[in-house]
Design a protein around this motif. Structure first.
Motif, PDB file in Angstrom:
ATOM      1  N   GLY A   1      43.933  48.354  43.493  1.00  0.00           N
ATOM      2  CA  GLY A   1      44.311  47.255  42.602  1.00  0.00           C
ATOM      3  C   GLY A   1      45.723  46.750  42.825  1.00  0.00           C
ATOM      4  O   GLY A   1      46.026  45.583  42.548  1.00  0.00           O
ATOM      5  N   ASP A   2      46.602  47.601  43.369  1.00  0.00           N
ATOM      6  CA  ASP A   2      47.988  47.174  43.578  1.00  0.00           C
ATOM      7  C   ASP A   2      48.229  46.644  44.997  1.00  0.00           C
ATOM      8  O   ASP A   2      49.362  46.347  45.363  1.00  0.00           O
ATOM      9  CB  ASP A   2      48.954  48.327  43.272  1.00  0.00           C
TER      10      ASP A   2
ATOM     11  N   GLU B   1      39.766  47.435  42.657  1.00  0.00           N
ATOM     12  CA  GLU B   1      40.331  48.336  41.643  1.00  0.00           C
ATOM     13  C   GLU B   1      39.515  49.617  41.562  1.00  0.00           C
ATOM     14  O   GLU B   1      40.063  50.709  41.435  1.00  0.00           O
ATOM     15  CB  GLU B   1      40.382  47.634  40.280  1.00  0.00           C
TER      16      GLU B   1
ATOM     17  N   GLN C   1      38.347  41.560  43.036  1.00  0.00           N
ATOM     18  CA  GLN C   1      39.386  42.386  42.408  1.00  0.00           C
ATOM     19  C   GLN C   1      38.776  43.626  41.747  1.00  0.00           C
ATOM     20  O   GLN C   1      39.290  44.733  41.880  1.00  0.00           O
ATOM     21  CB  GLN C   1      40.129  41.550  41.363  1.00  0.00           C
ATOM     22  N   ARG C   2      37.658  43.445  41.071  1.00  0.00           N
ATOM     23  CA  ARG C   2      36.999  44.558  40.393  1.00  0.00           C
ATOM     24  C   ARG C   2      36.603  45.630  41.411  1.00  0.00           C
ATOM     25  O   ARG C   2      36.809  46.822  41.209  1.00  0.00           O
ATOM     26  CB  ARG C   2      35.757  44.028  39.660  1.00  0.00           C
TER      27      ARG C   2
END
Ligand SMILES: Nc1ncnc2c1ncn2[C@@H]1O[C@H](COP(=O)(O)OP(=O)(O)OP(=O)(O)O)[C@@H](O)[C@H]1O
Ligand SMILES: [Mg+2]
Length: 220
Positions: free
Chosen positions: A136-137, A131, A127-128
């Protein structure tokens, strides 16, 4: 210390009278932490060269050595399964045509190299990375629902996920507009620097090539 070392490498396709050399007596040394841009016209062998460095293709002659965790591995002496094992640990590869897994979501694609290497805490790290690349979306989206440029950025996040010593990227900005090209090139070069990885980028883009420490031109 060289992370990638090619010595007198030859590669061609076909056999007998149909054998055609694409790479002939090629030598190159890429140091740990160094970035090299591979340039040259379409068909000059840039993708072939990256496939050799990744151990996806065997060399026909010469030696090709990768350095990983203090040890040198001569790919020309390894079989396919050993090359695959080394690639999984040591190499991050951004393919020209992404090669994302269609049945996995964006975040699962990026977590895959971490899972294969049995790293812990996979999804937060994935996820990091996503993003940082402005995705991230789109974590739970499937690749086919993304634009080409978005898929390109997922492919880059995936290549970086396991902090590889050797980072190979084939036309990483080939599908991107100027703004996203800049973002992707920034991410690639900055992460390679942060990780101390050797970075080899095949590119037609002068703006990307200029960022590299060195440009190597392949003749047709
Ligand atoms: N698997 C293969 N079988 C036969 N020929 C191949 C194979 N892979 C590559 N070639 C040939 O090798 C040459 C170099 O191809 P390669 O894909 O490495 O070029 P490239 O420099 O990456 O080009 P581009 O800029 O268009 O991506 C081409 O002539 C191609 O047709
Ligand atoms: Mg290519």
């Amino acid at each position: 210390m060289s992370a990638i070392c090619l010595n007198g490498v030859r590669k061609g396709f076909g056999d007998g009278s149909r054998y055609r050399r694409v790479i002939d007596d090629f030598s190159l040394d890429v140091a740990t932490g160094e970035s090299v841009a591979l340039c040259g016209p379409s068909g000059s062998g840039k993708s072939t060269m990256l496939n050799l460095m990744a151990g996806l293709l065997p060399v026909d002659a010469g030696t090709l050595t990768l350095r990983h965790e203090g040890r040198s591995h001569d790919l020309s002496r390894l079989g396919e399964s050993e090359r695959t094992a080394l690639r999984r640990r040591a190499v991050g590869y951004v393919f020209q045509f992404f090669n994302l897994v269609p049945t996995l979501t964006v975040i699962e694609n990026v977590a895959l190299p971490l899972a294969l290497n049995k790293f812990g805490s996979r999804l937060p790290e994935a996820q990091r990375r996503l993003e940082a690349l402005g995705l991230g979306d789109r974590l739970d989206a499937y690749p086919e629902t993304l634009s080409g440029g978005e898929q390109q950025r997922v492919a880059i996040a995936r290549a970086l996920a396991h902090a590889p010593a050797i980072l190979l990227a084939d036309e990483p900005t080939g599908n991107l507009d100027a703004r996203h090209s800049e973002q992707v090139a920034n991410a690639l070069f900055a992460e390679a620097r942060r990780l101390g990885s050797a970075l080899v980028v095949a590119t037609h883009s002068a703006a990307v090539a200029e960022r590299a420490d060195r440009i190597v031109e392949l003749a047709h």
